[in-house]
Design a protein around this motif. Structure first.
Motif, PDB file in Angstrom:
ATOM      1  N   GLY A  33       0.799  -1.221   0.000  1.00 18.53           N
ATOM      2  CA  GLY A  33       0.000   0.000   0.000  1.00 18.53           C
ATOM      3  C   GLY A  33       0.828   1.265   0.000  1.00 18.53           C
ATOM      4  O   GLY A  33       0.321   2.347   0.288  1.00 18.53           O
ATOM      5  N   ARG A  34       2.093   1.178  -0.316  1.00 13.98           N
ATOM      6  CA  ARG A  34       2.976   2.357  -0.321  1.00 13.98           C
ATOM      7  C   ARG A  34       2.926   3.131  -1.633  1.00 13.98           C
ATOM      8  O   ARG A  34       3.352   4.276  -1.687  1.00 13.98           O
ATOM      9  CB  ARG A  34       4.427   1.930  -0.068  1.00 13.98           C
ATOM     10  N   LEU A  35       2.451   2.463  -2.707  1.00 21.98           N
ATOM     11  CA  LEU A  35       2.368   3.101  -4.018  1.00 21.98           C
ATOM     12  C   LEU A  35       0.960   2.948  -4.564  1.00 21.98           C
ATOM     13  O   LEU A  35       0.363   1.886  -4.431  1.00 21.98           O
ATOM     14  CB  LEU A  35       3.324   2.439  -5.022  1.00 21.98           C
ATOM     15  N   SER A  36       0.469   3.989  -5.219  1.00 24.52           N
ATOM     16  CA  SER A  36      -0.817   3.875  -5.913  1.00 24.52           C
ATOM     17  C   SER A  36      -0.578   3.118  -7.218  1.00 24.52           C
ATOM     18  O   SER A  36       0.571   2.973  -7.671  1.00 24.52           O
ATOM     19  CB  SER A  36      -1.391   5.252  -6.215  1.00 24.52           C
ATOM     20  N   HIS A  37      -1.645   2.668  -7.814  1.00 26.66           N
ATOM     21  CA  HIS A  37      -1.520   1.941  -9.073  1.00 26.66           C
ATOM     22  C   HIS A  37      -0.874   2.815 -10.145  1.00 26.66           C
ATOM     23  O   HIS A  37       0.009   2.365 -10.872  1.00 26.66           O
ATOM     24  CB  HIS A  37      -2.894   1.448  -9.538  1.00 26.66           C
ATOM     25  N   ASP A  38      -1.312   4.077 -10.255  1.00 23.93           N
ATOM     26  CA  ASP A  38      -0.753   4.976 -11.270  1.00 23.93           C
ATOM     27  C   ASP A  38       0.741   5.224 -11.059  1.00 23.93           C
ATOM     28  O   ASP A  38       1.523   5.220 -12.010  1.00 23.93           O
ATOM     29  CB  ASP A  38      -1.492   6.318 -11.266  1.00 23.93           C
ATOM     30  N   THR A  39       1.135   5.425  -9.799  1.00 20.82           N
ATOM     31  CA  THR A  39       2.552   5.636  -9.492  1.00 20.82           C
ATOM     32  C   THR A  39       3.354   4.388  -9.827  1.00 20.82           C
ATOM     33  O   THR A  39       4.439   4.471 -10.409  1.00 20.82           O
ATOM     34  CB  THR A  39       2.730   6.004  -8.007  1.00 20.82           C
ATOM     35  N   PHE A  40       2.800   3.237  -9.489  1.00 20.92           N
ATOM     36  CA  PHE A  40       3.465   1.968  -9.785  1.00 20.92           C
ATOM     37  C   PHE A  40       3.694   1.810 -11.294  1.00 20.92           C
ATOM     38  O   PHE A  40       4.795   1.488 -11.738  1.00 20.92           O
ATOM     39  CB  PHE A  40       2.626   0.803  -9.251  1.00 20.92           C
ATOM     40  N   VAL A  41       2.648   2.060 -12.085  1.00 17.21           N
ATOM     41  CA  VAL A  41       2.759   1.902 -13.543  1.00 17.21           C
ATOM     42  C   VAL A  41       3.807   2.859 -14.097  1.00 17.21           C
ATOM     43  O   VAL A  41       4.654   2.465 -14.905  1.00 17.21           O
ATOM     44  CB  VAL A  41       1.387   2.122 -14.219  1.00 17.21           C
ATOM     45  N   ARG A  42       3.791   4.111 -13.662  1.00 13.98           N
ATOM     46  CA  ARG A  42       4.757   5.094 -14.159  1.00 13.98           C
ATOM     47  C   ARG A  42       6.185   4.701 -13.778  1.00 13.98           C
ATOM     48  O   ARG A  42       7.088   4.764 -14.602  1.00 13.98           O
ATOM     49  CB  ARG A  42       4.413   6.493 -13.607  1.00 13.98           C
ATOM     50  N   ARG A  43       6.374   4.312 -12.510  1.00 12.98           N
ATOM     51  CA  ARG A  43       7.727   3.927 -12.081  1.00 12.98           C
ATOM     52  C   ARG A  43       8.193   2.659 -12.789  1.00 12.98           C
ATOM     53  O   ARG A  43       9.382   2.507 -13.082  1.00 12.98           O
ATOM     54  CB  ARG A  43       7.773   3.734 -10.567  1.00 12.98           C
ATOM     55  N   MET A  44       7.275   1.739 -13.074  1.00 14.35           N
ATOM     56  CA  MET A  44       7.670   0.521 -13.782  1.00 14.35           C
ATOM     57  C   MET A  44       8.148   0.875 -15.190  1.00 14.35           C
ATOM     58  O   MET A  44       9.157   0.341 -15.664  1.00 14.35           O
ATOM     59  CB  MET A  44       6.513  -0.467 -13.839  1.00 14.35           C
ATOM     60  N   GLU A  45       7.451   1.789 -15.854  1.00 12.96           N
ATOM     61  CA  GLU A  45       7.879   2.233 -17.184  1.00 12.96           C
ATOM     62  C   GLU A  45       9.269   2.858 -17.116  1.00 12.96           C
ATOM     63  O   GLU A  45      10.127   2.594 -17.965  1.00 12.96           O
ATOM     64  CB  GLU A  45       6.883   3.250 -17.746  1.00 12.96           C
ATOM     65  N   LEU A  46       9.486   3.692 -16.099  1.00 14.11           N
ATOM     66  CA  LEU A  46      10.796   4.328 -15.944  1.00 14.11           C
ATOM     67  C   LEU A  46      11.876   3.292 -15.632  1.00 14.11           C
ATOM     68  O   LEU A  46      13.003   3.407 -16.125  1.00 14.11           O
ATOM     69  CB  LEU A  46      10.743   5.389 -14.845  1.00 14.11           C
ATOM     70  N   ALA A  47      11.560   2.292 -14.833  1.00  8.92           N
ATOM     71  CA  ALA A  47      12.535   1.248 -14.503  1.00  8.92           C
ATOM     72  C   ALA A  47      12.913   0.450 -15.744  1.00  8.92           C
ATOM     73  O   ALA A  47      14.081   0.102 -15.937  1.00  8.92           O
ATOM     74  CB  ALA A  47      11.974   0.325 -13.426  1.00  8.92           C
ATOM     75  N   LEU A  48      11.948   0.182 -16.591  1.00  6.08           N
ATOM     76  CA  LEU A  48      12.239  -0.572 -17.811  1.00  6.08           C
ATOM     77  C   LEU A  48      13.056   0.247 -18.807  1.00  6.08           C
ATOM     78  O   LEU A  48      13.807  -0.306 -19.608  1.00  6.08           O
ATOM     79  CB  LEU A  48      10.941  -1.062 -18.451  1.00  6.08           C
ATOM     80  N   ALA A  49      12.933   1.573 -18.738  1.00  5.09           N
ATOM     81  CA  ALA A  49      13.684   2.443 -19.642  1.00  5.09           C
ATOM     82  C   ALA A  49      15.024   2.893 -19.050  1.00  5.09           C
ATOM     83  O   ALA A  49      15.842   3.485 -19.762  1.00  5.09           O
ATOM     84  CB  ALA A  49      12.842   3.668 -19.997  1.00  5.09           C
ATOM     85  N   ALA A  50      15.256   2.630 -17.779  1.00  3.42           N
ATOM     86  CA  ALA A  50      16.474   3.104 -17.100  1.00  3.42           C
ATOM     87  C   ALA A  50      17.730   2.524 -17.745  1.00  3.42           C
ATOM     88  O   ALA A  50      17.746   1.387 -18.192  1.00  3.42           O
ATOM     89  CB  ALA A  50      16.422   2.738 -15.625  1.00  3.42           C
TER      90      ALA A  50
END
Length: 183
Positions: A33-50
């Protein structure tokens, strides 16, 4: 003769293990419960592009560090939740009323619905007047939804058109559920 040769080093490419570790931390952050779904999706995209490990570190800096104890707790909660869902389904399945399949020599389809002219009348507000039909065809029992409002399901999956059914299957017409049994 002097030659100018420039040598530049690029930071090491991210390893799959580093990226997987960051993605797991993000998944754990959602589960806790530390991340919202939208934050999770955005950070996952950034992690994959890092491209650098520093970029990954920024994405997980505000999340709790992975430790073995929290992984064990999350795994245990997940296992218990899955078990309770399976137990509830099994308990409900055994308590369902039985719907006796007609004798296979019965040549006419069995109509199911609220209308008194149906072969099986189910007087429930979620059942349509002419809800479904059951027929023996080519050695199989075939259940067809007849455009009902609340749908027909077999083993939890909604029927679109027709589907083969057999003894032991769980069928539902609207909210009325049964376990099919053979004569």
């Amino acid at each position: 003769m002097t030659s100018s040769f420039e040598f530049s080093t690029y930071p090491a490419r991210l390893s799959d293990a580093e990226r997987d570790k960051a993605l797991q931390a993000l998944r754990d952050g959602v589960a806790l419960g530390r991340l919202s779904h939208d934050t999770f999706v955005r950070r996952m995209e950034l992690a994959l592009a890092a491209r650098h490990s520093e970029e990954l570190a920024v994405l997980v800096a505000d999340l709790p560090r992975e430790n073995r104890f929290s992984r064990v707790i999350l795994g245990t909660v997940e296992a218990v939740s899955g078990f309770t869902v399976r137990l509830r389904r099994a308990w409900q399945a055994e308590r369902l009323p039985k719907l006796l399949l007609p004798h296979p020599e019965h040549t006419h389809p069995l109509r199911i619905g609220r209308d008194p002219a149906n072969g099986l009348r189910l007087n429930h507000e979620t059942v349509s007047r002419v809800h479904a039909e059951l027929r023996h065809q080519g050695g199989l029992w075939v259940l067809r939804d007849l455009g009902s409002t609340n749908g027909t399901t077999v083993n939890g999956r909604r029927v679109t058109g027709a589907v083969a059914v057999r003894e032991g299957d769980q069928v539902a017409f609207g909210r009325m559920a049964f376990r099919l049994t053979a004569p």
